[in-house]
Design a protein around this motif. Sequence first.
Motif, PDB file in Angstrom:
ATOM      1  N   ILE A   1      -8.868   5.643  23.676  1.00 29.48           N
ATOM      2  CA  ILE A   1      -9.390   6.576  23.013  1.00 29.48           C
ATOM      3  C   ILE A   1      -8.705   7.497  22.395  1.00 29.48           C
ATOM      4  CG2 ILE A   1     -11.291   8.640  23.801  1.00 29.48           C
ATOM      5  CD1 ILE A   1     -11.664   7.295  26.098  1.00 29.48           C
ATOM      6  N   ARG A   2      -9.057   8.064  21.214  1.00 31.33           N
ATOM      7  CA  ARG A   2      -8.424   9.090  20.418  1.00 31.33           C
ATOM      8  C   ARG A   2      -8.066  10.278  21.056  1.00 31.33           C
ATOM      9  NH1 ARG A   2      -7.587   9.292  14.880  1.00 31.33           N
ATOM     10  NH2 ARG A   2      -7.231  11.286  14.016  1.00 31.33           N
ATOM     11  N   PRO A   3      -6.830  10.598  21.617  1.00 32.25           N
ATOM     12  CA  PRO A   3      -6.867  11.703  22.283  1.00 32.25           C
ATOM     13  C   PRO A   3      -7.032  13.033  21.738  1.00 32.25           C
ATOM     14  CG  PRO A   3      -4.851  10.206  22.675  1.00 32.25           C
ATOM     15  CD  PRO A   3      -5.639   9.646  21.306  1.00 32.25           C
ATOM     16  N   GLU A   4      -7.142  13.032  20.301  1.00 29.86           N
ATOM     17  CA  GLU A   4      -7.545  14.401  19.672  1.00 29.86           C
ATOM     18  C   GLU A   4      -9.043  14.587  20.051  1.00 29.86           C
ATOM     19  OE1 GLU A   4      -7.838  15.825  15.037  1.00 29.86           O
ATOM     20  OE2 GLU A   4      -8.406  13.895  15.585  1.00 29.86           O
ATOM     21  N   ARG A   5      -9.645  13.644  20.336  1.00 27.12           N
ATOM     22  CA  ARG A   5     -10.963  14.219  20.683  1.00 27.12           C
ATOM     23  C   ARG A   5     -11.192  15.209  22.232  1.00 27.12           C
ATOM     24  NH1 ARG A   5     -13.295   8.066  19.308  1.00 27.12           N
ATOM     25  NH2 ARG A   5     -13.230   8.281  16.949  1.00 27.12           N
ATOM     26  N   PRO A   6     -10.695  14.429  23.318  1.00 25.92           N
ATOM     27  CA  PRO A   6     -10.986  15.375  24.492  1.00 25.92           C
ATOM     28  C   PRO A   6      -9.887  16.586  24.501  1.00 25.92           C
ATOM     29  CG  PRO A   6      -9.687  13.417  25.049  1.00 25.92           C
ATOM     30  CD  PRO A   6     -10.320  13.127  23.767  1.00 25.92           C
ATOM     31  N   MET A   7      -8.610  16.277  23.613  1.00 26.67           N
ATOM     32  CA  MET A   7      -7.581  17.329  23.854  1.00 26.67           C
ATOM     33  C   MET A   7      -7.986  18.599  22.949  1.00 26.67           C
ATOM     34  SD  MET A   7      -4.995  16.253  25.650  1.00 26.67           S
ATOM     35  CE  MET A   7      -3.351  17.093  24.882  1.00 26.67           C
ATOM     36  N   THR A   8      -8.402  18.372  21.955  1.00 31.31           N
ATOM     37  CA  THR A   8      -9.076  19.715  21.026  1.00 31.31           C
ATOM     38  C   THR A   8     -10.366  20.433  22.103  1.00 31.31           C
ATOM     39  OG1 THR A   8     -10.455  18.220  19.751  1.00 31.31           O
ATOM     40  CG2 THR A   8      -8.455  18.744  19.034  1.00 31.31           C
ATOM     41  N   VAL A   9     -11.058  19.727  22.331  1.00 28.12           N
ATOM     42  CA  VAL A   9     -12.250  20.476  23.095  1.00 28.12           C
ATOM     43  C   VAL A   9     -11.737  21.043  24.219  1.00 28.12           C
ATOM     44  CG1 VAL A   9     -14.466  20.492  23.868  1.00 28.12           C
ATOM     45  CG2 VAL A   9     -14.039  18.840  22.204  1.00 28.12           C
ATOM     46  N   ALA A  10     -10.943  20.365  25.080  1.00 26.10           N
ATOM     47  CA  ALA A  10     -10.288  20.842  26.204  1.00 26.10           C
ATOM     48  C   ALA A  10      -9.452  22.195  26.074  1.00 26.10           C
ATOM     49  CB  ALA A  10      -9.517  19.787  26.972  1.00 26.10           C
ATOM     50  N   THR A  11      -8.530  22.157  25.117  1.00 29.31           N
ATOM     51  CA  THR A  11      -7.867  23.366  24.583  1.00 29.31           C
ATOM     52  C   THR A  11      -8.952  24.576  24.256  1.00 29.31           C
ATOM     53  OG1 THR A  11      -6.107  21.994  23.898  1.00 29.31           O
ATOM     54  CG2 THR A  11      -6.115  24.191  23.269  1.00 29.31           C
ATOM     55  N   ILE A  12      -9.788  24.123  23.577  1.00 31.43           N
ATOM     56  CA  ILE A  12     -10.779  25.394  23.214  1.00 31.43           C
ATOM     57  C   ILE A  12     -11.551  25.780  24.445  1.00 31.43           C
ATOM     58  CG2 ILE A  12     -12.687  26.055  21.913  1.00 31.43           C
ATOM     59  CD1 ILE A  12     -10.187  25.721  20.223  1.00 31.43           C
ATOM     60  N   ALA A  13     -11.771  24.781  25.244  1.00 33.41           N
ATOM     61  CA  ALA A  13     -12.745  25.108  26.577  1.00 33.41           C
ATOM     62  C   ALA A  13     -11.959  26.031  27.375  1.00 33.41           C
ATOM     63  CB  ALA A  13     -13.098  23.711  27.090  1.00 33.41           C
ATOM     64  N   ALA A  14     -10.676  25.846  27.565  1.00 32.19           N
ATOM     65  CA  ALA A  14      -9.664  26.601  28.550  1.00 32.19           C
ATOM     66  C   ALA A  14      -9.965  27.970  28.194  1.00 32.19           C
ATOM     67  CB  ALA A  14      -8.269  26.084  28.361  1.00 32.19           C
ATOM     68  N   SER A  15      -9.827  28.338  26.627  1.00 31.20           N
ATOM     69  CA  SER A  15     -10.071  29.685  26.302  1.00 31.20           C
ATOM     70  C   SER A  15     -11.333  30.406  26.450  1.00 31.20           C
ATOM     71  CB  SER A  15      -9.764  30.106  24.821  1.00 31.20           C
ATOM     72  OG  SER A  15      -8.153  29.619  24.675  1.00 31.20           O
ATOM     73  N   LEU A  16     -12.324  29.415  26.252  1.00 35.61           N
ATOM     74  CA  LEU A  16     -13.755  29.872  26.353  1.00 35.61           C
ATOM     75  C   LEU A  16     -14.295  30.183  27.899  1.00 35.61           C
ATOM     76  CD1 LEU A  16     -16.452  30.105  24.509  1.00 35.61           C
ATOM     77  CD2 LEU A  16     -16.799  27.760  25.296  1.00 35.61           C
ATOM     78  N   GLY A  17     -13.251  29.338  28.727  1.00 33.07           N
ATOM     79  CA  GLY A  17     -13.583  29.921  30.402  1.00 33.07           C
ATOM     80  C   GLY A  17     -13.130  31.318  30.675  1.00 33.07           C
ATOM     81  N   ILE A  18     -12.266  32.007  29.832  1.00 25.03           N
ATOM     82  CA  ILE A  18     -11.954  33.223  30.176  1.00 25.03           C
ATOM     83  C   ILE A  18     -13.083  34.178  29.937  1.00 25.03           C
ATOM     84  CG2 ILE A  18     -10.589  35.181  29.247  1.00 25.03           C
ATOM     85  CD1 ILE A  18      -8.440  33.231  28.677  1.00 25.03           C
ATOM     86  N   THR A  19     -13.825  34.162  28.880  1.00 20.68           N
ATOM     87  CA  THR A  19     -14.937  34.792  28.636  1.00 20.68           C
ATOM     88  C   THR A  19     -16.219  34.494  29.215  1.00 20.68           C
ATOM     89  OG1 THR A  19     -15.627  33.185  26.506  1.00 20.68           O
ATOM     90  CG2 THR A  19     -14.122  35.305  26.049  1.00 20.68           C
ATOM     91  N   GLY A  20     -16.385  34.915  30.538  1.00 21.54           N
ATOM     92  CA  GLY A  20     -17.173  34.608  31.455  1.00 21.54           C
ATOM     93  C   GLY A  20     -16.769  34.339  32.930  1.00 21.54           C
ATOM     94  N   SER A  21     -15.405  34.403  32.851  1.00 23.27           N
ATOM     95  CA  SER A  21     -14.705  34.302  34.258  1.00 23.27           C
ATOM     96  C   SER A  21     -14.695  35.535  35.175  1.00 23.27           C
ATOM     97  CB  SER A  21     -13.106  34.043  34.045  1.00 23.27           C
ATOM     98  OG  SER A  21     -12.475  33.967  35.162  1.00 23.27           O
ATOM     99  N   PRO A  22     -15.016  35.703  35.946  1.00 23.46           N
ATOM    100  CA  PRO A  22     -14.886  37.004  36.878  1.00 23.46           C
ATOM    101  C   PRO A  22     -13.660  37.544  37.212  1.00 23.46           C
ATOM    102  CG  PRO A  22     -15.535  35.297  38.341  1.00 23.46           C
ATOM    103  CD  PRO A  22     -15.519  34.702  36.982  1.00 23.46           C
ATOM    104  N   MET A  23     -12.528  36.600  36.812  1.00 22.00           N
ATOM    105  CA  MET A  23     -11.096  37.039  37.157  1.00 22.00           C
ATOM    106  C   MET A  23     -10.401  37.482  35.992  1.00 22.00           C
ATOM    107  SD  MET A  23     -11.526  36.623  40.395  1.00 22.00           S
ATOM    108  CE  MET A  23     -10.004  37.339  40.668  1.00 22.00           C
ATOM    109  N   SER A  24     -10.937  37.198  35.027  1.00 22.28           N
ATOM    110  CA  SER A  24     -10.152  37.383  33.477  1.00 22.28           C
ATOM    111  C   SER A  24     -10.039  38.999  33.255  1.00 22.28           C
ATOM    112  CB  SER A  24     -10.927  36.755  32.470  1.00 22.28           C
ATOM    113  OG  SER A  24     -11.876  37.354  31.809  1.00 22.28           O
ATOM    114  N   ALA A  25      -8.876  39.292  32.641  1.00 20.53           N
ATOM    115  CA  ALA A  25      -8.772  40.777  32.270  1.00 20.53           C
ATOM    116  C   ALA A  25      -9.724  41.179  31.068  1.00 20.53           C
ATOM    117  CB  ALA A  25      -7.172  40.950  31.457  1.00 20.53           C
ATOM    118  N   ALA A  26     -10.235  40.272  30.336  1.00 19.94           N
ATOM    119  CA  ALA A  26     -11.152  40.526  29.274  1.00 19.94           C
ATOM    120  C   ALA A  26     -12.592  40.660  29.850  1.00 19.94           C
ATOM    121  CB  ALA A  26     -11.438  39.161  28.370  1.00 19.94           C
TER     122      ALA A  26
END
Length: 448
Positions: A129-154
Amino acid sequence: MVTFLVILQLFIVLALIFIGARVGGIGLGIYGMVGVFILVFIFGMHPGKVPIDVMLIIASVITATAALQAAGGLDYMVGLAARFLRKHPTHITYYGPLTTWLFCLVAGTAHTSYSLLPIISEIAKNSKIRPERPMTVATIAASLGITGSPMSAATAAVISTDLLGGQGIELKDILLVCIPASLIAILVASFVQNRVGKELEDDPEYQRRVREGLIDPEAEAMAMAQMEQSPNPRAKWSVLAFLLGVVLVIVFGSAPSLRPSFEVDGVVTQLSMPETIEILMMSMAAVILLVGKASVKQAVSGNIFSAGMNAMIAIFGIAWMGDTFFNGNLEFFKSHIADVVTQYPFLFSVALFIMSIMLFSQAATVRTLFPLGIGLGIPPLALVAMFPAVNGYFFFPNYPTEVAAINFDTTGTTRIGKYVLNHSFQLSGFITTFVSIGVGYLIITFLY
């Protein structure tokens, strides 16, 4: 004159990112440091903050992951996943991002993704599978998890009493709006990304690396088959040790009260989450080496350690250059963005997005612009729906998780484009931003 200097400095920063990307490997870090030299010694700017915590988190997590690879644990996990992916080969594009999102949602930091990205890359590569496909979304998803995490500084900044907490917004409102909005956005981005780019075996860069012997797909396929037929029994224990480390990181991130506190000169301080990750993962590396009967020499000679160290050096130069430039011109950016928002309040989410590009921090963006939004009379719930817009720092491909993802993808499909800004993460980044904000608006419209 000030505007000309800012544009000139921005041109230099982008040019050095371009040169570093062309050189590859630690080139990003080297030319990023050239940028720091120019900004400090020629333009007289105050040096920005060195990304020490990020670098040390990468070093500790990569050390544990490299130990896991040396003990055969990484191959064992990839082998287990490969059996499932042969039946559902495209699901890694969904499962990978959802995993990084969940980890970051619970732990409150995107840096937990460093332990998952190499695994996602290996699973994709060995499943053709072209690694770019899951890797790009996974990287963005990691940041997106911060905006909604009860533990994040944001999130903590948003619900503080001097911001939306004083406007009647509570933590439950953030969770009710941002978590489902982020989840839907990730699924949409995964669906789109799963159809982007050529198939792995048809990709010119992958073919070049195979021809030059940098990748040997036949040897990897044989190794995978061997792992599935006769897995190393010690590898299972190393995997359990590694997962224990990840669970401990999540537990201490979810329950800060469990982290030790110290009193120094009458001031009580608590062990920070970066320090916790560093201590836990480095300690767990020792456990992995012990139970897996692997050697330190094997750990440092593996491709995981090499890719991780490349990422750390790259981040050292690139992130320092970016922080020096944006913080040195912070007042310029703030004044210009404030003028635009005052005239066109509906563009506040765009202002959040742009400011996050400049600051490389969700929490800093919230602290900088949310008071302006409140002053402009923007409804508090609308500001909650706009919260995911503070994840815009993917726009320039120099954020640590992006640099790490590029280095972990040994096939070369996850890349910085010829013109720097046409990199692999743009599509997933914009899709998740637009969709999460849109879904957030729908939720506040029908739920409140």
